[in-house]
Design an enzyme around this catalytic site. Structure first.
Site, short mmCIF file in Angstrom:
data_model
loop_
_atom_site.label_atom_id
_atom_site.label_comp_id
_atom_site.label_asym_id
_atom_site.label_seq_id
_atom_site.Cartn_x
_atom_site.Cartn_y
_atom_site.Cartn_z
N HIS A 1 37.66 28.15 38.55
CA HIS A 1 36.84 27.52 39.58
C HIS A 1 35.62 26.90 38.89
CE1 HIS A 1 34.79 26.63 43.18
NE2 HIS A 1 33.99 27.67 43.18
N ASP B 1 41.45 65.00 25.07
CA ASP B 1 40.08 64.52 25.31
C ASP B 1 40.04 63.22 26.11
OD1 ASP B 1 41.02 62.71 23.49
OD2 ASP B 1 39.52 63.13 21.94
N LYS C 1 35.52 27.89 53.63
CA LYS C 1 35.29 29.34 53.67
C LYS C 1 33.86 29.62 53.21
CE LYS C 1 36.98 32.44 50.32
NZ LYS C 1 38.11 33.11 49.67
C1 R5P Z 1 38.84 33.27 46.04
O1 R5P Z 1 38.18 32.34 45.84
C2 R5P Z 1 40.34 33.32 45.91
O2 R5P Z 1 40.93 32.06 45.84
C3 R5P Z 1 40.93 34.15 47.04
O3 R5P Z 1 40.79 33.45 48.26
C4 R5P Z 1 40.24 35.47 47.15
O4 R5P Z 1 40.12 36.04 45.89
C5 R5P Z 1 40.97 36.40 48.08
O5 R5P Z 1 40.30 37.64 48.10
P1 R5P Z 1 40.44 38.59 49.34
O6 R5P Z 1 41.90 38.85 49.56
O7 R5P Z 1 39.69 39.82 48.97
O8 R5P Z 1 39.80 37.88 50.51
#
Ligand code: R5P
Length: 299
Positions: free
Chosen positions: A130, A35, A192
């Site tokens: 973070h 299942d 970024k």
């Molecule tokens: C995000 O804040 C992390 O530090 C990485 O930069 C991120 O998770 C990378 O993800 P991806 O490879 O999908 O760009």
């Protein structure tokens, strides 16, 4: 006495951890009922009684691992384990650390609550802290965080001695700066902007230190979108082909062809998640964290 139990499929991690801890291992087996429900069984449950169990399971692709994890942990308790702690080199769900859109919950808190209900303690490596200042914000059990910075810095010192460490964004700043300090090389952190699950925009640096090879250091490589854009931004700014180091090789998809096209010279990862790019061993700091957690639980 401690004993390491692998989540089935994670035997190499368990063996490496057991050898660093001078502990034994006890295998577990997993199968599915018709299942679709899972069935877990310890192969030598008599060895577990009275022991501190270290369940070794890295938590990429976490949804499929969570129920087996709970079943193996329960089997350890039912076999008489004194404590069951989780050694998860990669801790998932940490990027979902706030309500980004109305109607969501904070997934990192939900995941942390589930793990706290299963284990007596948790050790991990460089979780994506973070918006949470510490794991204490999402876990109600004791935890220890080990760092990959030392092993990454040693790798840079021996493989790219003329490096400048590059952090893709402010979230990676904590790793980039500590790696650069330990490797005694300069660092810079880029900016970024995330546009979607796969798309990010990276601002090219205004200048780069003369005669240095950029070594991009990030915690998670998932789609590779971030890394591709960082490589492009560095090349546009006149940098030589960069090298990239990721702690956690999540590899939601394989970006290596795109990275080569963008001008990446080399990609290496740590062994928090098994992958053919792995070149940096971070089991020693994880074992140290486990040792410290177990001794504080016993005190
Ligand atoms: C995000 O804040 C992390 O530090 C990485 O930069 C991120 O998770 C990378 O993800 P991806 O490879 O999908 O760009």
């Amino acid at each position: 006495m401690s004993i390491v139990v692998p989540l089935p499929g994670q035997e190499p991690l368990a063996e490496a951890l057991a050898s660093a801890l001078a502990a034994r291992t006890c295998a577990a087996a997993l199968r599915r009922f018709p299942d679709g429900e899972s069935h877990a069984r310890l192969l030598s449950p008599q060895e577990i009684a009275g022991c501190d169990v270290v369940l070794a399971a890295t938590l990429d692709r976490p949804d499929e691992k969570l129920v087996p994890l709970a079943l193996v942990a329960r089997a350890c308790r039912d076999a008489g384990a004194r404590r069951v702690v989780l050694a998860a080199p990669y801790l998932a769900y940490m990027r979902q650390d706030c309500v980004f859109s109305p109607g969501e919950g904070v997934a990192s808190r939900a995941f942390g609550a589930l793990l706290s209900a299963i284990f007596d303690g948790l050790c991990t490596i460089d979780p994506h802290l973070h918006r949470h200042a510490s794991l204490g914000e999402i876990l109600s059990i004791p935890s220890r965080v080990a760092s990959a910075s030392g092993p990454i810095a040693s790798w840079i010192r021996s493989e790219v001695p003329s490096a400048v460490v590059v952090g893709p964004d402010e979230e990676a700043e904590q790793w980039a700066r500590s790696v650069a300090d330990l490797a005694s090389v300069p660092s810079l952190v880029l900016r970024k902007r995330r546009l979607g699950d796969r798309a990010v925009e990276i601002e090219a640096p205004a200048s780069l230190p003369e005669g240095r090879v950029p070594v991009i250091v990030d915690d998670i490589l998932s789609t590779g979108g971030t890394l591709v854009q960082v490589v492009g931004a560095l090349r546009r700014a006149g940098a030589p082909p960069p090298v990239a180091v990721a702690v956690h090789a999540v590899f939601a998809e394989d970006p290596r062809a795109r990275l080569r096209e963008a001008g990446l010279a080399r990609l290496v990862t740590c062994n928090t998640i098994a992958h053919e790019t792995q070149a940096i061993d971070v089991v020693p700091p994880l074992a140290e964290a486990v040792r410290d957690l177990l001794s504080s639980l016993s005190a």
